[in-house]
Design a protein around this motif. Structure first.
Motif, PDB file in Angstrom:
ATOM      1  N   ALA A   1      37.964  42.741  48.923  1.00 27.12           N
ATOM      2  CA  ALA A   1      37.138  43.554  49.247  1.00 27.12           C
ATOM      3  C   ALA A   1      35.275  43.278  49.406  1.00 27.12           C
ATOM      4  CB  ALA A   1      37.296  45.011  48.316  1.00 27.12           C
ATOM      5  N   MET A   2      35.076  42.016  48.341  1.00 26.26           N
ATOM      6  CA  MET A   2      33.991  41.905  48.444  1.00 26.26           C
ATOM      7  C   MET A   2      32.448  42.841  47.967  1.00 26.26           C
ATOM      8  SD  MET A   2      33.804  38.895  49.798  1.00 26.26           S
ATOM      9  CE  MET A   2      35.412  37.574  50.278  1.00 26.26           C
ATOM     10  N   ALA A   3      33.396  43.530  46.470  1.00 24.29           N
ATOM     11  CA  ALA A   3      32.341  44.030  46.342  1.00 24.29           C
ATOM     12  C   ALA A   3      30.937  43.392  45.930  1.00 24.29           C
ATOM     13  CB  ALA A   3      32.875  44.560  44.392  1.00 24.29           C
ATOM     14  N   ASP A   4      29.613  44.404  46.339  1.00 23.49           N
ATOM     15  CA  ASP A   4      28.596  43.793  46.321  1.00 23.49           C
ATOM     16  C   ASP A   4      27.801  44.658  44.925  1.00 23.49           C
ATOM     17  OD1 ASP A   4      26.116  42.897  46.433  1.00 23.49           O
ATOM     18  OD2 ASP A   4      25.537  44.077  47.741  1.00 23.49           O
ATOM     19  N   GLY A   5      27.319  44.052  43.784  1.00 24.30           N
ATOM     20  CA  GLY A   5      26.673  44.643  43.147  1.00 24.30           C
ATOM     21  C   GLY A   5      27.498  44.701  41.722  1.00 24.30           C
ATOM     22  N   LYS A   6      26.239  43.965  40.507  1.00 24.85           N
ATOM     23  CA  LYS A   6      26.897  43.435  39.142  1.00 24.85           C
ATOM     24  C   LYS A   6      27.909  44.412  38.378  1.00 24.85           C
ATOM     25  CE  LYS A   6      25.011  42.554  34.260  1.00 24.85           C
ATOM     26  NZ  LYS A   6      24.079  42.675  33.878  1.00 24.85           N
ATOM     27  N   GLU A   7      27.232  45.133  38.820  1.00 26.85           N
ATOM     28  CA  GLU A   7      28.362  46.790  38.120  1.00 26.85           C
ATOM     29  C   GLU A   7      29.941  47.168  38.400  1.00 26.85           C
ATOM     30  OE1 GLU A   7      29.166  49.220  34.860  1.00 26.85           O
ATOM     31  OE2 GLU A   7      27.744  48.314  34.751  1.00 26.85           O
ATOM     32  N   SER A   8      30.124  46.521  39.818  1.00 30.60           N
ATOM     33  CA  SER A   8      31.511  47.151  40.278  1.00 30.60           C
ATOM     34  C   SER A   8      31.974  46.108  40.151  1.00 30.60           C
ATOM     35  CB  SER A   8      31.349  47.170  42.020  1.00 30.60           C
ATOM     36  OG  SER A   8      30.388  45.924  43.159  1.00 30.60           O
ATOM     37  N   VAL A   9      31.419  44.683  40.318  1.00 33.13           N
ATOM     38  CA  VAL A   9      32.080  43.560  39.888  1.00 33.13           C
ATOM     39  C   VAL A   9      32.791  43.539  38.588  1.00 33.13           C
ATOM     40  CG1 VAL A   9      32.116  40.636  39.638  1.00 33.13           C
ATOM     41  CG2 VAL A   9      30.759  41.830  41.406  1.00 33.13           C
TER      42      VAL A   9
ATOM     43  N   ILE B   1      33.807  46.118  36.194  1.00 36.85           N
ATOM     44  CA  ILE B   1      34.190  46.962  35.933  1.00 36.85           C
ATOM     45  C   ILE B   1      35.668  46.812  36.519  1.00 36.85           C
ATOM     46  CG2 ILE B   1      35.766  49.578  37.038  1.00 36.85           C
ATOM     47  CD1 ILE B   1      32.542  50.588  36.319  1.00 36.85           C
ATOM     48  N   ASP B   2      35.920  45.744  37.758  1.00 36.33           N
ATOM     49  CA  ASP B   2      36.979  45.121  38.096  1.00 36.33           C
ATOM     50  C   ASP B   2      37.244  44.175  38.024  1.00 36.33           C
ATOM     51  OD1 ASP B   2      39.011  46.559  40.017  1.00 36.33           O
ATOM     52  OD2 ASP B   2      38.139  45.169  41.489  1.00 36.33           O
ATOM     53  N   THR B   3      37.194  43.466  37.086  1.00 38.51           N
ATOM     54  CA  THR B   3      37.752  42.402  36.012  1.00 38.51           C
ATOM     55  C   THR B   3      39.013  42.089  36.013  1.00 38.51           C
ATOM     56  OG1 THR B   3      35.697  41.831  35.519  1.00 38.51           O
ATOM     57  CG2 THR B   3      37.407  39.996  34.694  1.00 38.51           C
ATOM     58  N   GLU B   4      40.208  41.188  36.307  1.00 39.19           N
ATOM     59  CA  GLU B   4      41.383  41.157  35.663  1.00 39.19           C
ATOM     60  C   GLU B   4      41.692  41.687  34.172  1.00 39.19           C
ATOM     61  OE1 GLU B   4      45.063  42.138  36.701  1.00 39.19           O
ATOM     62  OE2 GLU B   4      44.553  40.823  37.939  1.00 39.19           O
ATOM     63  N   LEU B   5      41.888  41.906  33.469  1.00 38.22           N
ATOM     64  CA  LEU B   5      42.429  42.269  32.018  1.00 38.22           C
ATOM     65  C   LEU B   5      43.629  41.274  31.912  1.00 38.22           C
ATOM     66  CD1 LEU B   5      41.688  44.334  29.292  1.00 38.22           C
ATOM     67  CD2 LEU B   5      44.144  45.189  30.079  1.00 38.22           C
ATOM     68  N   GLY B   6      42.924  40.069  30.712  1.00 40.13           N
ATOM     69  CA  GLY B   6      43.411  39.783  30.026  1.00 40.13           C
ATOM     70  C   GLY B   6      43.491  37.967  30.855  1.00 40.13           C
ATOM     71  N   ALA B   7      44.333  36.914  30.525  1.00 33.33           N
ATOM     72  CA  ALA B   7      43.688  35.684  30.968  1.00 33.33           C
ATOM     73  C   ALA B   7      42.803  35.591  32.153  1.00 33.33           C
ATOM     74  CB  ALA B   7      44.787  34.394  30.780  1.00 33.33           C
TER      75      ALA B   7
ATOM     76  N   ASN C   1      32.235  35.620  34.651  1.00 35.29           N
ATOM     77  CA  ASN C   1      32.498  35.562  35.771  1.00 35.29           C
ATOM     78  C   ASN C   1      32.498  34.956  37.335  1.00 35.29           C
ATOM     79  OD1 ASN C   1      33.095  38.459  34.399  1.00 35.29           O
ATOM     80  ND2 ASN C   1      31.511  39.251  34.469  1.00 35.29           N
ATOM     81  N   GLY C   2      33.180  35.650  37.930  1.00 36.29           N
ATOM     82  CA  GLY C   2      33.437  34.702  39.446  1.00 36.29           C
ATOM     83  C   GLY C   2      34.532  36.192  40.157  1.00 36.29           C
ATOM     84  N   TRP C   3      34.368  35.562  41.526  1.00 36.29           N
ATOM     85  CA  TRP C   3      35.388  36.810  42.216  1.00 36.29           C
ATOM     86  C   TRP C   3      36.166  36.952  41.569  1.00 36.29           C
ATOM     87  CZ3 TRP C   3      37.279  36.353  47.645  1.00 36.29           C
ATOM     88  CH2 TRP C   3      37.856  34.859  48.377  1.00 36.29           C
ATOM     89  N   TRP C   4      37.298  34.834  41.962  1.00 37.26           N
ATOM     90  CA  TRP C   4      38.747  35.193  42.052  1.00 37.26           C
ATOM     91  C   TRP C   4      39.028  35.912  40.643  1.00 37.26           C
ATOM     92  CZ3 TRP C   4      40.542  33.924  46.024  1.00 37.26           C
ATOM     93  CH2 TRP C   4      42.019  33.741  46.306  1.00 37.26           C
ATOM     94  N   GLY C   5      37.763  36.411  39.465  1.00 34.95           N
ATOM     95  CA  GLY C   5      38.847  37.092  38.513  1.00 34.95           C
ATOM     96  C   GLY C   5      38.879  38.435  38.680  1.00 34.95           C
ATOM     97  N   ASN C   6      38.603  38.977  39.638  1.00 31.31           N
ATOM     98  CA  ASN C   6      38.501  40.100  39.789  1.00 31.31           C
ATOM     99  C   ASN C   6      40.459  40.803  40.137  1.00 31.31           C
ATOM    100  OD1 ASN C   6      36.080  40.432  39.897  1.00 31.31           O
ATOM    101  ND2 ASN C   6      36.178  41.395  42.270  1.00 31.31           N
TER     102      ASN C   6
ATOM    103  N   TYR D   1      39.184  35.678  33.419  1.00 36.19           N
ATOM    104  CA  TYR D   1      38.631  34.134  33.080  1.00 36.19           C
ATOM    105  C   TYR D   1      38.799  33.396  34.661  1.00 36.19           C
ATOM    106  CZ  TYR D   1      37.353  36.128  28.095  1.00 36.19           C
ATOM    107  OH  TYR D   1      36.981  35.726  27.545  1.00 36.19           O
ATOM    108  N   ARG D   2      39.401  33.754  35.569  1.00 37.45           N
ATOM    109  CA  ARG D   2      39.420  32.497  36.692  1.00 37.45           C
ATOM    110  C   ARG D   2      37.776  32.947  37.672  1.00 37.45           C
ATOM    111  NH1 ARG D   2      44.746  34.347  40.269  1.00 37.45           N
ATOM    112  NH2 ARG D   2      44.154  36.849  39.371  1.00 37.45           N
ATOM    113  N   ILE D   3      37.461  31.377  38.114  1.00 38.06           N
ATOM    114  CA  ILE D   3      36.204  32.217  38.512  1.00 38.06           C
ATOM    115  C   ILE D   3      36.771  31.263  40.004  1.00 38.06           C
ATOM    116  CG2 ILE D   3      34.125  30.297  39.042  1.00 38.06           C
ATOM    117  CD1 ILE D   3      33.755  32.080  36.280  1.00 38.06           C
TER     118      ILE D   3
END
Length: 487
Positions: free
Chosen positions: A333-341, A343-349, A321-326, A352-354
């Motif tokens: 929003a610069m979410a902090d913490g593993k769980e929040s990142v 949960i908010d990952t973009e669905l689909g291809a 995971n990387g922030w650009w995959g959100n 996978y952006r980093i």
């Protein structure tokens, strides 16, 4: 500048039936038909120029920069007109530059100069989403839904990302199957991923090979290996069009057989995308990766592409995971913490952006994809089948004989089993000798070990290019033989 998505339609052509092969007719029949119709021999220059005159997409050539002989290295200026264009048949290595690419890049540069950081969200193509305009046409080219297709990283990076998700060895199912002479970078990735999981590469690979005395791999042999060893195979990775031989694999059939054995399957489409029509979603391909600088003409080292089937959107596959995959709405929003990142990952291809994509690379890719949108991959493939057959015919009838130079063709002679490439291995002279002599006259082809790869790209290559290549090839062979006799 950005490409707007439109439904794929056939472009208007001046001779609608010209590249339409009906009832499974062999392209040689089409070439012969035109020869009879015009009363011109296929061996004549006039035939080649007549074919170009009737080429419904021949005008696309003018949208590309063609190198001049004066600018190329190793050209013997005493033997050529330096102002002439080269004979470029190397699209399988690097596609030519679309003329509109310069304006696309300058547009991004002007935004940088004039509005600086505001260019992330304003300007001609806001940088924070500069990859998005490329996705609609890219999706059409690979036959995927837009959510399944991403533009990011480079080919080998994307391959590692996909293998992190899809190579999950467990118990007796731990091997990776691939084809002999796979592109070296693919083999490096395979070895790395096997070692990362704690396995021995020498014991964890199944390499499918051609039969003794043959140069390409039969589909039946791949299917037989799957039936025999499928229960031990965790992942299959094959190049859609083999870089060395030019063989086009039966992606649909092999994918179906892989799934019947419970295997994941991915495809390296570096030499396939922009070359042949693809239907990755319909064929149920698990994943695919590709570069964009060969037949997609985006420039050396340009941004890569990735496909992941929607069947896996809800799967609990491991991924980096990387922030650009959100998602766009919360990425900054610069979410902090593993769980929040997570949960908010973009669905689909796009999940996978980093990191954010290069504005310059997306600009050149968008420029090229706009050309593809104007032509359509089906139209390109139709021309390619005939253009490549014309090359095969002239090679066989003009060159491959005892009086000129015999050679072995590595590429399938069946047009349905090859892309826009023919690979040959000369016998009496070396590939290096042939390559060097051709280079002196401004012919740009590719050499790999002891073979020559010739790739007439239908977007910008003409029938006259092929005719001229054959003429110069014959002259080069005569020159090499004469020098050999002198020494």
């Amino acid at each position: 500048m950005p490409i707007e998505h439109k439904d794929q339609v056939s472009c208007a052509v001046k001779d609608q039936h010209y590249f339409h092969l009906t009832n499974g007719r062999h392209p040689q029949e089409f070439l012969n038909q035109k020869s009879n119709e015009w009363n011109l021999s296929l061996h004549n220059k006039e035939y080649a120029t007549k074919m170009d005159e009737h080429d419904p997409i021949g005008d696309m050539r003018k949208h590309f920069h063609y190198p001049k002989l004066n600018d190329l290295p190793n050209v013997d200026k005493s033997r050529v007109n330096p102002d002439d264009e080269c004979t470029y048949l190397c699209g399988q290595s690097l596609g030519l530059m679309p003329k509109r690419a310069e304006n696309y890049v300058l547009s991004s540069m002007n935004d940088w100069a004039k509005i600086a950081v505001y260019g992330h969200f304003l300007g001609s193509n806001p940088w924070a989403k500069c990859d998005y305009p490329c996705i609609p046409q890219m999706s059409l080219l690979v036959g995927g839904h837009m959510k399944e297709v991403g533009v990011m990283n480079q080919l080998s990076t994307n391959l590692h990302f996909m293998m992190m998700s899809f190579y999950q060895p467990k118990g007796n199912r731990y091997k990776i199957l691939y084809e002999e002479r796979a592109f070296p970078s693919d083999q490096y990735a395979i070895n790395s991923q096997i070692e990362l999981r704690g396995y021995d590469p020498n014991e964890s690979k199944v390499i499918v090979k051609s039969r003794e005395g043959e140069t390409y791999i039969r589909t039946k042999d791949i299917l037989d290996v799957l039936k025999r060893e499928g229960e031990s195979i965790a992942l299959i990775l094959i190049g859609g069009v083999h870089y060395y031989t030019g063989q086009l694999f039966d992606i649909e059939t092999i994918t179906r057989a892989a799934h019947e054995q419970g295997c994941y399957i991915g495809w390296d489409l570096a030499h396939a995308v922009g070359n042949i029509p693809l239907k990755l979603h319909e064929w149920n391909v698990d994943f695919a990766v590709w570069c964009t600088y060969k037949y997609l003409n985006s420039g050396a080292g340009c941004i890569g592409g990735l496909f992941i089937h929607s069947n896996h959107f809800q799967s609990k596959l491991f991924k980096l995971n990387g922030w650009w995959g959100n998602r766009d709405s919360t990425r900054f929003a610069m979410a902090d913490g593993k769980e929040s990142v997570l949960i908010d990952t973009e669905l689909g291809a796009n999940g996978y952006r980093i990191s954010n994509p290069s504005i310059h690379q997306c600009a050149t890719l968008a420029a090229s994809l706009e050309v593809f949108e104007e032509v359509g991959i089906e139209q390109l493939r139709s021309k390619s089948i005939i253009l490549t057959q014309y090359l095969q015919y002239l090679l066989d009838t003009e060159i491959n004989n005892d009086s000129v130079c015999t050679f072995k063709t590595l590429t399938p002679t069946d047009p349905r089993q090859r892309g826009a490439q023919i690979s040959i291995r000369p016998n009496e002279i070396t590939a290096q000798q042939l390559h060097d002599e051709m280079e002196k006259t401004g012919v740009v082809i590719d050499i790999r070990d002891d073979i020559i790869r010739i790739a007439p790209a239908p977007l910008y290559n003409s029938f006259y290019d092929v005719y001229k290549f054959i003429t110069i090839l014959k002259e080069a062979i005569i020159t090499i033989r004469a020098l050999r006799l002198k020494h």
